[in-house]
Write a protein that holds these residues in place. Structure first.
Motif, PDB file in Angstrom:
ATOM      1  N   ASN A  41     -41.620 -49.959-140.853  1.00 11.50           N
ATOM      2  CA  ASN A  41     -42.616 -49.824-139.783  1.00 11.50           C
ATOM      3  C   ASN A  41     -43.600 -48.692-140.049  1.00 11.50           C
ATOM      4  OD1 ASN A  41     -41.367 -51.909-138.585  1.00 11.50           O
ATOM      5  ND2 ASN A  41     -40.500 -50.754-136.857  1.00 11.50           N
ATOM      6  N   LYS A  42     -43.085 -47.637-140.658  1.00 15.06           N
ATOM      7  CA  LYS A  42     -43.949 -46.487-140.938  1.00 15.06           C
ATOM      8  C   LYS A  42     -45.107 -46.909-141.873  1.00 15.06           C
ATOM      9  CE  LYS A  42     -43.641 -41.944-142.858  1.00 15.06           C
ATOM     10  NZ  LYS A  42     -42.926 -41.163-143.861  1.00 15.06           N
ATOM     11  N   THR A  43     -44.757 -47.677-142.883  1.00 16.57           N
ATOM     12  CA  THR A  43     -45.781 -48.133-143.831  1.00 16.57           C
ATOM     13  C   THR A  43     -46.752 -49.109-143.162  1.00 16.57           C
ATOM     14  OG1 THR A  43     -44.095 -47.920-145.532  1.00 16.57           O
ATOM     15  CG2 THR A  43     -46.113 -49.062-146.151  1.00 16.57           C
ATOM     16  N   LEU A  44     -46.196 -49.973-142.309  1.00 16.68           N
ATOM     17  CA  LEU A  44     -47.065 -50.924-141.610  1.00 16.68           C
ATOM     18  C   LEU A  44     -48.072 -50.185-140.734  1.00 16.68           C
ATOM     19  CD1 LEU A  44     -44.406 -53.608-140.580  1.00 16.68           C
ATOM     20  CD2 LEU A  44     -46.193 -53.820-142.325  1.00 16.68           C
ATOM     21  N   LEU A  45     -47.578 -49.154-140.044  1.00 16.47           N
ATOM     22  CA  LEU A  45     -48.476 -48.389-139.174  1.00 16.47           C
ATOM     23  C   LEU A  45     -49.501 -47.602-139.996  1.00 16.47           C
ATOM     24  CD1 LEU A  45     -45.992 -47.202-136.410  1.00 16.47           C
ATOM     25  CD2 LEU A  45     -47.961 -48.737-136.102  1.00 16.47           C
ATOM     26  N   LYS A  46     -49.056 -47.142-141.160  1.00 10.08           N
ATOM     27  CA  LYS A  46     -49.990 -46.424-142.038  1.00 10.08           C
ATOM     28  C   LYS A  46     -51.117 -47.371-142.478  1.00 10.08           C
ATOM     29  CE  LYS A  46     -50.239 -43.757-146.298  1.00 10.08           C
ATOM     30  NZ  LYS A  46     -49.580 -43.381-147.563  1.00 10.08           N
ATOM     31  N   GLU A  52     -62.831 -64.440-135.824  1.00 12.84           N
ATOM     32  CA  GLU A  52     -61.398 -64.587-135.570  1.00 12.84           C
ATOM     33  C   GLU A  52     -60.562 -64.293-136.819  1.00 12.84           C
ATOM     34  OE1 GLU A  52     -59.479 -68.364-135.344  1.00 12.84           O
ATOM     35  OE2 GLU A  52     -61.351 -69.439-135.627  1.00 12.84           O
ATOM     36  N   LYS A  53     -61.227 -64.274-138.000  1.00 17.32           N
ATOM     37  CA  LYS A  53     -60.482 -63.951-139.225  1.00 17.32           C
ATOM     38  C   LYS A  53     -60.471 -62.442-139.491  1.00 17.32           C
ATOM     39  CE  LYS A  53     -62.236 -68.142-141.430  1.00 17.32           C
ATOM     40  NZ  LYS A  53     -63.148 -68.557-142.499  1.00 17.32           N
ATOM     41  N   ASP A  54     -61.023 -61.674-138.567  1.00 10.44           N
ATOM     42  CA  ASP A  54     -61.146 -60.228-138.796  1.00 10.44           C
ATOM     43  C   ASP A  54     -59.796 -59.596-139.152  1.00 10.44           C
ATOM     44  OD1 ASP A  54     -63.051 -57.754-138.323  1.00 10.44           O
ATOM     45  OD2 ASP A  54     -61.058 -57.249-137.559  1.00 10.44           O
ATOM     46  N   PRO A  55     -59.766 -58.834-140.222  1.00 10.25           N
ATOM     47  CA  PRO A  55     -58.484 -58.318-140.724  1.00 10.25           C
ATOM     48  C   PRO A  55     -57.780 -57.352-139.772  1.00 10.25           C
ATOM     49  CG  PRO A  55     -60.334 -57.325-141.891  1.00 10.25           C
ATOM     50  CD  PRO A  55     -60.895 -58.437-141.080  1.00 10.25           C
ATOM     51  N   ILE A  56     -58.549 -56.563-139.053  1.00 12.23           N
ATOM     52  CA  ILE A  56     -57.915 -55.556-138.183  1.00 12.23           C
ATOM     53  C   ILE A  56     -57.316 -56.231-136.963  1.00 12.23           C
ATOM     54  CG2 ILE A  56     -58.381 -53.534-136.742  1.00 12.23           C
ATOM     55  CD1 ILE A  56     -60.316 -52.616-138.900  1.00 12.23           C
ATOM     56  N   HIS A  57     -58.069 -57.151-136.421  1.00 13.05           N
ATOM     57  CA  HIS A  57     -57.595 -57.925-135.282  1.00 13.05           C
ATOM     58  C   HIS A  57     -56.281 -58.649-135.615  1.00 13.05           C
ATOM     59  CE1 HIS A  57     -57.576 -61.094-132.265  1.00 13.05           C
ATOM     60  NE2 HIS A  57     -57.632 -61.981-133.234  1.00 13.05           N
ATOM     61  N   ARG A  58     -56.227 -59.229-136.794  1.00 15.73           N
ATOM     62  CA  ARG A  58     -55.020 -59.968-137.203  1.00 15.73           C
ATOM     63  C   ARG A  58     -53.831 -59.043-137.378  1.00 15.73           C
ATOM     64  NH1 ARG A  58     -57.624 -63.637-141.907  1.00 15.73           N
ATOM     65  NH2 ARG A  58     -55.477 -64.195-142.422  1.00 15.73           N
ATOM     66  N   MET A  59     -54.073 -57.914-137.992  1.00 12.83           N
ATOM     67  CA  MET A  59     -52.981 -56.961-138.234  1.00 12.83           C
ATOM     68  C   MET A  59     -52.467 -56.414-136.911  1.00 12.83           C
ATOM     69  SD  MET A  59     -51.355 -55.669-140.800  1.00 12.83           S
ATOM     70  CE  MET A  59     -50.511 -54.238-141.449  1.00 12.83           C
ATOM     71  N   ARG A  60     -53.408 -56.112-136.018  1.00  7.96           N
ATOM     72  CA  ARG A  60     -52.996 -55.569-134.720  1.00  7.96           C
ATOM     73  C   ARG A  60     -52.166 -56.600-133.950  1.00  7.96           C
ATOM     74  NH1 ARG A  60     -57.745 -54.859-131.586  1.00  7.96           N
ATOM     75  NH2 ARG A  60     -58.280 -53.144-132.944  1.00  7.96           N
ATOM     76  N   LEU A  87     -46.436 -51.716-132.456  1.00  6.63           N
ATOM     77  CA  LEU A  87     -47.573 -50.984-131.903  1.00  6.63           C
ATOM     78  C   LEU A  87     -47.817 -51.479-130.474  1.00  6.63           C
ATOM     79  CD1 LEU A  87     -50.144 -49.159-132.961  1.00  6.63           C
ATOM     80  CD2 LEU A  87     -51.326 -51.358-132.894  1.00  6.63           C
ATOM     81  N   THR A  88     -47.964 -50.521-129.545  1.00  5.85           N
ATOM     82  CA  THR A  88     -48.289 -50.909-128.166  1.00  5.85           C
ATOM     83  C   THR A  88     -49.766 -50.651-127.918  1.00  5.85           C
ATOM     84  OG1 THR A  88     -47.887 -48.705-127.293  1.00  5.85           O
ATOM     85  CG2 THR A  88     -45.973 -50.193-127.413  1.00  5.85           C
TER      86      THR A  88
END
Lengths: 387, 329
Positions: A33-38, A281-289, A298-299
Motif C-alpha cells: 500500500n505504501k508504494t501504491l500511495l507513493k 474517462e481514461k485519465d490516469p489519475i482518475h483511474r488510479m484514485r 485511500l479515502t
C-alpha cells in the motif's frame, strides 16, 4: 528460391487497470500500500505542478512551459520501476520520472526560469539532463547502455521519447545500435498521439510503434499508458531483460497529451473537443484514485489532505526557485562552463561583458504576463493589437 | 638524446592509441571498420588484437549512432575515441556535436562533461572522390565547447592525440590525410604530450609571419625553405595545431615583431580561420601592421572533383606571390 513467407513474430499488449478502477488481479504486480500511495502521490504532484506551472507561465513568472498532463501514469510507472542505478535519458516531457527519481520542485522551476544551475546536482547521479532536439537522446542512450554493459553492472539505460521521435533518424540509429550490440536499454515511447499538431497516423504507416521492435530484432510491447500498473509491469520486465543480458526492449505506452504541446501552442487549431473529451474517462489519475478508493487504500479525506500538502509543496518550491533567481547569482557564470578551463580569449570577452553590466541587474524574469494560449503564435498578434 | 622512432603520421597516431589504451582502460575505440580492418587508413591497426572486441568496436554503419554512442559513453564515464571514416560524413552525426557534446557542461552548470574524441581524416590532395576532401574545421570551430585540433606531422599528431584523449572537453581531431604517409619524423618514445590550444613556432624570423596548420604546414615549409635560400627571406612560421580555441597570443606576439602576416589554409576563405586571425590582429596589433594581411586559402566553393583539385588547393605559386605582396607593400 520459391515464394515463401518469413514469420517475423509479434508484439505483446498489456492492460491491467480499466477506466472504472477495476484491475485484472491475475496480472497485478505485487506492490504494498505504501508504494501504491507513493505512486498516486507522485502522479497527483505531477498534475498539480503542471497546472500551477501553466498559471505561473501565464503570469509571466516562468518561460514557455511544456506540461505533462494526462501522461502521469506512463511517467511515474516507468520512473518507479527504475532503480537508482538505472540511467535516465529524458526528452523534455518526463516530469513524473524526474519526481520519482527525486528531483526537487525548486530545480524543476529553475529550469523553466531559464537558469541552468538547477542541473548542477546531476553530478554523480544516473540522470542526464533534458534533451530538446527530438530523438537525439535515443542515440547517446546507446552509449550509456554500452558503458553499463562494459562495466557489467546490473542496470539499464531507459530513454524516453514521443511518437513523433520515432520518425527521426536518431531514434533508428540508437535503437538499432542497441539491438546490434545487445545493450541493456529500454526505449520507452510515450505515444501521446500528437507531435504538436501532427497526429500519430501521419508519422508512420505502422499500425503500432511497438511493432518496430520486430525490425530491430528486439522485444516490443504496447501497453495502456494511462494505466500505472501496465506501465510498471512492462517496465520491470524490460529492465529485467536488460539486466539478464537479453538486450533492449521497445515499450510503447499509449497515452494522450491532454494539454498543450507547450504554452506557445493552441490545440484548438488542430484537434476537436470531441476527441479530447474521449480521453477524459481514461485519465490516469482518475483511474488510479478509483482503484485506491475501491480498495480502501485511500479515502476522500486522505485525498483532500494530500491535495493541500501538495499545493503547499509546490508553492514552497516555487518560492525557493524565485529566491535563488533573485539571490544575486553571477549573470556570466556560463562563460565558466564552456571548457574545463576558460581559454584566454573567452576570459577577455567575459571581462568586457562584465564591464558593461556594472551596476545593472540583468537576470531576467520570464516574460510579461500573457492572457490565454498563444505564445509564439501570439507574438505577432500582440504587436498588431498595439498598433 | 631521447630515444626516437622514425614514423609516418598513421604510425604515430596508431602508437598514441596503443599508448592511451594501455594507460587508461576507460579508453575505447569505436567506428566503422576500426577492428580487424584496422580502419580504412590503418590508424587503428592491431588494436583489436591487443585490446579485444570489447574495447575496439566495429559499429553499425551509422555516423550519428557512433557519435551519439561516444557522447553517451563519455557521459557514463568512459573515454571514447570514435572514428568517422571521412570528415565529409561527420554531417550525418553533426547533431550530436552541436546539440549535446559541446553543451553538456553548460547545460548542467558544470556537473557533467563529455570527454570524447572524434577522429576523422580531412582535407584534400590525394585524388579522392567527392565528400572525401573537406576542410570543414570552422564549422566545428564555430561551435563553442568543442576543441578542434589538426596536426601537421607525425610527432605532433601523436602528442596532440594523446592530449585530446586525456582532455575533459569534447575534441574534434581532424587528420590531414595527404600527410598520413608523406612525411616521416623522429618521434620521441617518451610520453610526449602536446598541450591543446598551443601553437608551435616552427621557425623564428623577423621579416614576416606565416600562420598555417594541417597539411599546409608541409607546403609552407617547402616554399619558405626555397625563399630563404633563393631570396633571403626571414619568415617566422607558426603551426597553430589547435584550430579552436586557437593560440592567438603567439600569433599576435609574432606579428607585433614582424609587422607582416600571411595566413595559409585549405578551408574556404570567407569565414575561415584566416578571417578570425585577421580580426584578432586588428584587435590586438593594429598599430604594428606594416602591410595588409594576405590570405592564401581554398576558394569559396565546394571542393571540386579531383581532376581540378590542384586549382583549389593553396600552392607554391600562390604562397610565393602573397609573400611578394606583403614584402613589397
Amino acid at each position: 528460391m520459391p515464394r515463401g513467407k518469413i514469420e517475423l513474430g509479434s508484439v505483446e499488449t498489456l492492460s491491467i487497470l480499466d477506466c472504472k478502477g477495476t484491475v485484472d488481479e491475475g496480472l497485478m504486480p505485487l506492490l504494498d500500500n505504501k508504494t501504491l500511495l507513493k505512486a498516486y502521490r507522485l502522479m497527483l504532484l505531477g498534475r498539480r505542478l503542471d497546472e500551477q506551472a501553466m498559471r505561473y507561465q501565464r503570469q509571466g513568472r516562468i518561460g514557455t512551459f511544456a506540461p505533462n498532463i494526462g501522461q502521469e501514469a506512463a511517467q511515474v510507472g516507468a520512473g518507479l520501476a527504475m532503480k537508482k542505478e538505472d540511467w535516465f535519458a529524458p526528452s523534455f516531457r518526463e516530469l513524473g520520472v524526474w519526481l520519482a527519481r527525486g528531483m526537487t520542485i525548486k530545480n524543476y522551476f529553475l529550469g523553466w526560469m531559464g537558469i541552468e544551475d538547477g542541473n548542477s546536482g546531476l553530478k554523480g547521479t544516473a540522470n542526464v539532463p533534458v534533451a530538446v532536439p527530438v530523438a537525439t537522446q535515443c542515440t547517446y542512450a546507446a552509449g550509456i547502455a554500452w558503458g553499463i554493459k562494459l562495466d557489467k553492472k546490473k542496470a539499464a539505460c531507459v530513454v524516453f521519447f514521443g511518437d513523433g521521435a520515432t520518425s527521426e533518424g536518431s531514434f533508428h540509429e540508437g535503437i538499432n545500435f542497441c539491438g546490434a550490440m545487445n545493450l541493456p536499454a529500454v526505449y520507452f515511447c510515450q505515444n501521446n498521439q500528437w507531435a504538436i499538431s501532427t497526429p500519430r497516423k501521419k508519422q508512420t504507416k505502422s499500425e503500432t510503434i511497438a511493432q518496430k521492435a520486430i525490425a530491430y530484432g528486439i522485444h516490443g510491447i504496447q501497453v495502456d499508458g494511462n494505466d500505472f500498473f501496465s506501465v510498471y509491469v512492462a517496465s520491470i520486465e524490460a529492465l529485467k531483460r536488460a539486466y539478464e543480458g537479453k538486450g533492449p526492449t521497445l515499450v510503447e505506452a499509449i497515452t494522450y497529451r491532454r494539454s498543450v504541446h507547450t504554452t506557445a501552442d493552441d490545440p484548438r487549431v488542430y484537434r476537436s473537443e470531441k476527441e479530447e473529451k474521449e480521453w477524459d474517462e481514461k485519465d490516469p489519475i482518475h483511474r488510479m484514485r478509483s482503484y485506491l478508493e475501491k480498495k480502501k487504500i485511500l479515502t476522500k479525506e486522505d485525498n483532500e489532505k494530500l491535495e493541500a500538502v501538495i499545493a503547499a509543496e509546490i508553492k514552497a518550491g516555487y518560492v525557493e526557485a524565485e529566491a535563488y533567481r533573485n539571490s544575486n547569482i553571477d549573470p556570466l557564470s556560463y562563460f565558466d562552463y564552456i571548457y574545463k578551463e576558460i581559454p584566454p580569449y573567452l576570459k577577455w570577452q567575459k571581462e568586457i561583458a562584465r564591464h558593461h553590466l556594472k551596476g545593472r541587474n540583468v537576470i531576467k524574469g520570464a516574460t510579461e504576463p500573457v492572457k490565454g494560449t498563444g505564445g509564439a503564435a501570439a507574438v505577432g498578434q500582440l504587436e498588431e493589437a498595439e498598433d | 638524446m631521447a630515444e626516437t622512432k622514425r614514423l609516418t603520421m598513421v604510425e604515430a597516431l596508431n602508437l598514441a592509441l596503443f599508448e592511451e589504451m594501455e594507460r587508461d582502460k576507460n579508453v575505447l575505440v569505436l567506428g566503422e571498420d576500426v577492428g580487424v580492418d584496422g580502419g580504412v587508413f590503418r590508424v587503428t591497426k592491431g588494436l583489436v588484437e591487443k585490446y579485444g572486441e570489447e574495447r575496439v568496436v566495429d559499429t553499425p554503419l551509422a555516423e550519428e549512432g557512433i557519435m551519439g554512442a561516444a557522447v553517451g559513453l563519455a557521459l557514463y564515464g568512459k573515454r571514447p575515441v570514435c572514428e568517422i571514416q571521412f570528415s565529409g560524413f561527420i554531417f550525418e552525426g553533426y547533431e550530436q556535436l552541436e546539440s549535446h557534446a559541446r553543451r553538456l557542461r553548460l547545460r548542467t552548470h558544470g556537473a557533467l562533461e563529455c570527454p570524447m574524441v572524434l577522429r576523422a581524416p580531412c582535407a584534400g590532395g590525394i585524388r579522392a572522390l567527392e565528400h572525401h576532401n573537406e576542410s570543414a574545421e570552422m564549422i566545428y570551430g564555430h561551435m563553442p565547447g568543442l576543441v578542434v585540433v589538426m596536426p601537421s606531422g607525425p610527432r605532433n599528431a601523436r602528442g596532440l592525440l594523446k592530449a585530446a584523449i586525456r582532455s575533459n572537453d569534447p575534441v574534434v581531431f581532424l587528420e590531414p590525410k595527404s600527410v598520413y604517409r608523406s612525411i616521416r619524423e623522429d618521434v620521441p618514445l617518451h610520453d610526449d604530450v602536446y598541450p591543446l590550444g598551443k601553437a608551435a613556432v616552427l621557425r623564428e624570423g623577423s621579416q614576416f609571419t606565416v600562420v598555417t596548420y594541417g597539411a599546409q604546414v608541409k607546403l609552407v615549409k617547402e616554399v619558405m625553405k626555397k625563399g630563404i635560400e633563393e631570396q633571403g627571406w626571414d619568415p617566422e612560421i607558426i603551426d597553430l595545431q589547435t584550430i579552436m580555441p586557437f593560440d592567438y597570443e603567439t600569433v599576435v606576439q609574432s606579428v607585433q615583431k614582424t609587422g607582416r602576416c600571411l595566413i595559409v589554409h585549405e578551408a574556404p576563405r570567407s569565414g575561415g580561420l584566416g578571417a578570425e586571425i585577421v580580426a584578432r590582429l586588428i584587435e590586438f596589433s593594429f598599430l604594428y601592421l606594416e602591410a595588409p594581411i594576405e590570405r592564401v586559402t581554398g576558394w569559396d566553393t565546394p571542393f571540386p572533383f579531383y581532376a581540378r583539385e590542384d586549382t583549389y588547393l593553396p600552392d607554391a605559386q600562390r604562397i610565393t606571390s602573397a609573400v611578394h605582396n606583403i614584402l613589397s607593400y
